[in-house]
Design a protein around this motif. Structure first.
Motif, PDB file in Angstrom:
ATOM      1  N   SER A  61      43.448  32.087  34.724  1.00 14.93           N
ATOM      2  CA  SER A  61      43.736  31.070  35.747  1.00 14.93           C
ATOM      3  C   SER A  61      44.472  31.648  36.955  1.00 14.93           C
ATOM      4  O   SER A  61      44.284  31.181  38.072  1.00 14.93           O
ATOM      5  CB  SER A  61      44.534  29.916  35.143  1.00 14.93           C
ATOM      6  OG  SER A  61      45.785  30.377  34.669  1.00 14.93           O
ATOM      7  N   GLU A  62      45.279  32.689  36.754  1.00 17.02           N
ATOM      8  CA  GLU A  62      46.027  33.280  37.866  1.00 17.02           C
ATOM      9  C   GLU A  62      45.111  33.947  38.890  1.00 17.02           C
ATOM     10  O   GLU A  62      45.528  34.236  40.012  1.00 17.02           O
ATOM     11  CB  GLU A  62      47.051  34.291  37.346  1.00 17.02           C
ATOM     12  CG  GLU A  62      46.417  35.517  36.704  1.00 17.02           C
ATOM     13  CD  GLU A  62      47.423  36.361  35.958  1.00 17.02           C
ATOM     14  OE1 GLU A  62      48.131  37.154  36.621  1.00 17.02           O
ATOM     15  OE2 GLU A  62      47.498  36.219  34.731  1.00 17.02           O
ATOM     16  N   TYR A  63      43.843  34.187  38.513  1.00 14.81           N
ATOM     17  CA  TYR A  63      42.892  34.827  39.421  1.00 14.81           C
ATOM     18  C   TYR A  63      41.899  33.836  40.017  1.00 14.81           C
ATOM     19  O   TYR A  63      40.852  34.228  40.512  1.00 14.81           O
ATOM     20  CB  TYR A  63      42.154  35.956  38.696  1.00 14.81           C
ATOM     21  CG  TYR A  63      43.108  36.977  38.145  1.00 14.81           C
ATOM     22  CD1 TYR A  63      43.869  37.774  38.999  1.00 14.81           C
ATOM     23  CD2 TYR A  63      43.280  37.118  36.774  1.00 14.81           C
ATOM     24  CE1 TYR A  63      44.777  38.696  38.490  1.00 14.81           C
ATOM     25  CE2 TYR A  63      44.182  38.041  36.265  1.00 14.81           C
ATOM     26  CZ  TYR A  63      44.925  38.820  37.128  1.00 14.81           C
ATOM     27  OH  TYR A  63      45.822  39.727  36.627  1.00 14.81           O
ATOM     28  N   ASN A  64      42.233  32.544  39.937  1.00 10.96           N
ATOM     29  CA  ASN A  64      41.396  31.505  40.530  1.00 10.96           C
ATOM     30  C   ASN A  64      39.924  31.659  40.103  1.00 10.96           C
ATOM     31  O   ASN A  64      39.058  31.917  40.939  1.00 10.96           O
ATOM     32  CB  ASN A  64      41.534  31.540  42.058  1.00 10.96           C
ATOM     33  CG  ASN A  64      40.999  30.299  42.700  1.00 10.96           C
ATOM     34  OD1 ASN A  64      40.906  29.247  42.081  1.00 10.96           O
ATOM     35  ND2 ASN A  64      40.626  30.416  43.962  1.00 10.96           N
ATOM     36  N   PRO A  65      39.639  31.538  38.798  1.00 12.08           N
ATOM     37  CA  PRO A  65      38.276  31.772  38.310  1.00 12.08           C
ATOM     38  C   PRO A  65      37.262  30.823  38.937  1.00 12.08           C
ATOM     39  O   PRO A  65      37.555  29.662  39.185  1.00 12.08           O
ATOM     40  CB  PRO A  65      38.402  31.535  36.805  1.00 12.08           C
ATOM     41  CG  PRO A  65      39.646  30.757  36.618  1.00 12.08           C
ATOM     42  CD  PRO A  65      40.542  31.080  37.761  1.00 12.08           C
ATOM     43  N   LYS A  66      36.078  31.356  39.188  1.00  9.78           N
ATOM     44  CA  LYS A  66      34.981  30.585  39.775  1.00  9.78           C
ATOM     45  C   LYS A  66      33.876  30.436  38.736  1.00  9.78           C
ATOM     46  O   LYS A  66      33.502  31.405  38.075  1.00  9.78           O
ATOM     47  CB  LYS A  66      34.405  31.290  40.999  1.00  9.78           C
ATOM     48  CG  LYS A  66      35.405  31.606  42.069  1.00  9.78           C
ATOM     49  CD  LYS A  66      35.787  30.387  42.852  1.00  9.78           C
ATOM     50  CE  LYS A  66      36.699  30.773  44.006  1.00  9.78           C
ATOM     51  NZ  LYS A  66      37.766  29.920  44.261  1.00  9.78           N
ATOM     52  N   PHE A  72      25.313  29.076  31.787  1.00 10.82           N
ATOM     53  CA  PHE A  72      25.067  30.390  31.196  1.00 10.82           C
ATOM     54  C   PHE A  72      26.352  31.037  30.716  1.00 10.82           C
ATOM     55  O   PHE A  72      26.362  32.193  30.308  1.00 10.82           O
ATOM     56  CB  PHE A  72      24.356  31.299  32.210  1.00 10.82           C
ATOM     57  CG  PHE A  72      22.997  30.802  32.577  1.00 10.82           C
ATOM     58  CD1 PHE A  72      21.918  30.990  31.727  1.00 10.82           C
ATOM     59  CD2 PHE A  72      22.800  30.117  33.751  1.00 10.82           C
ATOM     60  CE1 PHE A  72      20.669  30.518  32.046  1.00 10.82           C
ATOM     61  CE2 PHE A  72      21.550  29.645  34.102  1.00 10.82           C
ATOM     62  CZ  PHE A  72      20.475  29.837  33.234  1.00 10.82           C
ATOM     63  N   GLY A  73      27.471  30.322  30.800  1.00  5.04           N
ATOM     64  CA  GLY A  73      28.747  30.823  30.306  1.00  5.04           C
ATOM     65  C   GLY A  73      29.337  31.943  31.122  1.00  5.04           C
ATOM     66  O   GLY A  73      30.012  32.817  30.580  1.00  5.04           O
ATOM     67  N   VAL A  74      29.112  31.939  32.438  1.00  6.46           N
ATOM     68  CA  VAL A  74      29.580  33.032  33.295  1.00  6.46           C
ATOM     69  C   VAL A  74      30.733  32.564  34.174  1.00  6.46           C
ATOM     70  O   VAL A  74      30.643  31.559  34.855  1.00  6.46           O
ATOM     71  CB  VAL A  74      28.442  33.580  34.180  1.00  6.46           C
ATOM     72  CG1 VAL A  74      28.948  34.710  35.065  1.00  6.46           C
ATOM     73  CG2 VAL A  74      27.281  34.063  33.321  1.00  6.46           C
ATOM     74  N   LEU A  75      31.801  33.333  34.131  1.00  2.00           N
ATOM     75  CA  LEU A  75      32.984  33.070  34.938  1.00  2.00           C
ATOM     76  C   LEU A  75      33.231  34.305  35.799  1.00  2.00           C
ATOM     77  O   LEU A  75      33.092  35.428  35.330  1.00  2.00           O
ATOM     78  CB  LEU A  75      34.181  32.833  34.015  1.00  2.00           C
ATOM     79  CG  LEU A  75      35.458  32.364  34.657  1.00  2.00           C
ATOM     80  CD1 LEU A  75      35.326  30.891  35.037  1.00  2.00           C
ATOM     81  CD2 LEU A  75      36.614  32.537  33.692  1.00  2.00           C
ATOM     82  N   ARG A  76      33.602  34.103  37.056  1.00  2.00           N
ATOM     83  CA  ARG A  76      33.888  35.224  37.960  1.00  2.00           C
ATOM     84  C   ARG A  76      35.352  35.168  38.350  1.00  2.00           C
ATOM     85  O   ARG A  76      35.868  34.123  38.721  1.00  2.00           O
ATOM     86  CB  ARG A  76      33.021  35.136  39.207  1.00  2.00           C
ATOM     87  CG  ARG A  76      33.247  36.313  40.153  1.00  2.00           C
ATOM     88  CD  ARG A  76      32.284  36.272  41.289  1.00  2.00           C
ATOM     89  NE  ARG A  76      30.957  36.295  40.717  1.00  2.00           N
ATOM     90  CZ  ARG A  76      29.900  36.867  41.266  1.00  2.00           C
ATOM     91  NH1 ARG A  76      30.001  37.438  42.425  1.00  2.00           N
ATOM     92  NH2 ARG A  76      28.730  36.851  40.672  1.00  2.00           N
ATOM     93  N   ILE A  77      36.010  36.322  38.245  1.00  4.92           N
ATOM     94  CA  ILE A  77      37.388  36.436  38.711  1.00  4.92           C
ATOM     95  C   ILE A  77      37.449  37.540  39.760  1.00  4.92           C
ATOM     96  O   ILE A  77      36.622  38.453  39.750  1.00  4.92           O
ATOM     97  CB  ILE A  77      38.382  36.706  37.563  1.00  4.92           C
ATOM     98  CG1 ILE A  77      38.051  38.001  36.825  1.00  4.92           C
ATOM     99  CG2 ILE A  77      38.436  35.523  36.603  1.00  4.92           C
ATOM    100  CD1 ILE A  77      39.070  38.403  35.770  1.00  4.92           C
ATOM    101  N   ARG A  78      38.417  37.440  40.644  1.00  2.00           N
ATOM    102  CA  ARG A  78      38.579  38.437  41.702  1.00  2.00           C
ATOM    103  C   ARG A  78      39.997  38.998  41.624  1.00  2.00           C
ATOM    104  O   ARG A  78      40.976  38.259  41.713  1.00  2.00           O
ATOM    105  CB  ARG A  78      38.333  37.799  43.061  1.00  2.00           C
ATOM    106  CG  ARG A  78      38.318  38.780  44.205  1.00  2.00           C
ATOM    107  CD  ARG A  78      37.808  38.074  45.475  1.00  2.00           C
ATOM    108  NE  ARG A  78      37.658  38.989  46.570  1.00  2.00           N
ATOM    109  CZ  ARG A  78      36.611  39.763  46.792  1.00  2.00           C
ATOM    110  NH1 ARG A  78      35.594  39.717  45.961  1.00  2.00           N
ATOM    111  NH2 ARG A  78      36.561  40.567  47.829  1.00  2.00           N
TER     112      ARG A  78
END
Length: 125
Positions: A61-66, A72-78
């Motif tokens: 959550s600290e990386y503002n997941p998108k 498809f169960g895909v989460l992107r973090i930056r």
């Protein structure tokens, strides 16, 4: 041929992998493994896990997941201007439409990947 080891990954990537393994199972998969074995620097690092999507959102959550592909169960973090994708283990279901089913075994996930070196995974354990 080169060897894949923890030394091939940044501290951030190792920390993502450690966090996935602390709460479930996590692996680095796909093109990154292929590139390392070929002696190339990976262009991107993708992860796969057995952790539920909502758990991933909480853990990172600290990386503002998108949500780049909830179906498809895909989460992107930056992190540090680098995008990382974390996908839930899944297998393909073929019918009128291609669908995915979430699974708990890395072997099922690897079997769905194209029949190349992309079906390899790395876990520091």
């Amino acid at each position: 041929m080169n060897k894949v080891s923890i030394n091939n990954f940044s501290e951030v990537e190792i920390e993502i992998l450690r966090k996935l393994n602390k709460y479930g199972k996590g692996y680095i998969v796909g093109g990154a493994i292929r590139d390392i074995l070929l002696g190339l620097k990976p262009k991107d690092i993708d992860f796969t896990t057995n952790l539920p999507y909502e758990t991933l959102k909480d853990l990172f959550s600290e990386y503002n997941p998108k949500e780049t592909g909830k179906a498809f169960g895909v989460l992107r973090i930056r992190i540090n201007n680098i995008d990382y994708e974390i996908a839930k283990f899944r297998e393909d279901i073929y019918g009128k439409e291609k669908k995915v089913s979430f699974v708990d075994d890395i072997k099922n996930d690897l079997a769905r990947r194209d029949f190349t070196i992309n079906a390899m995974a790395y876990n520091q354990k």
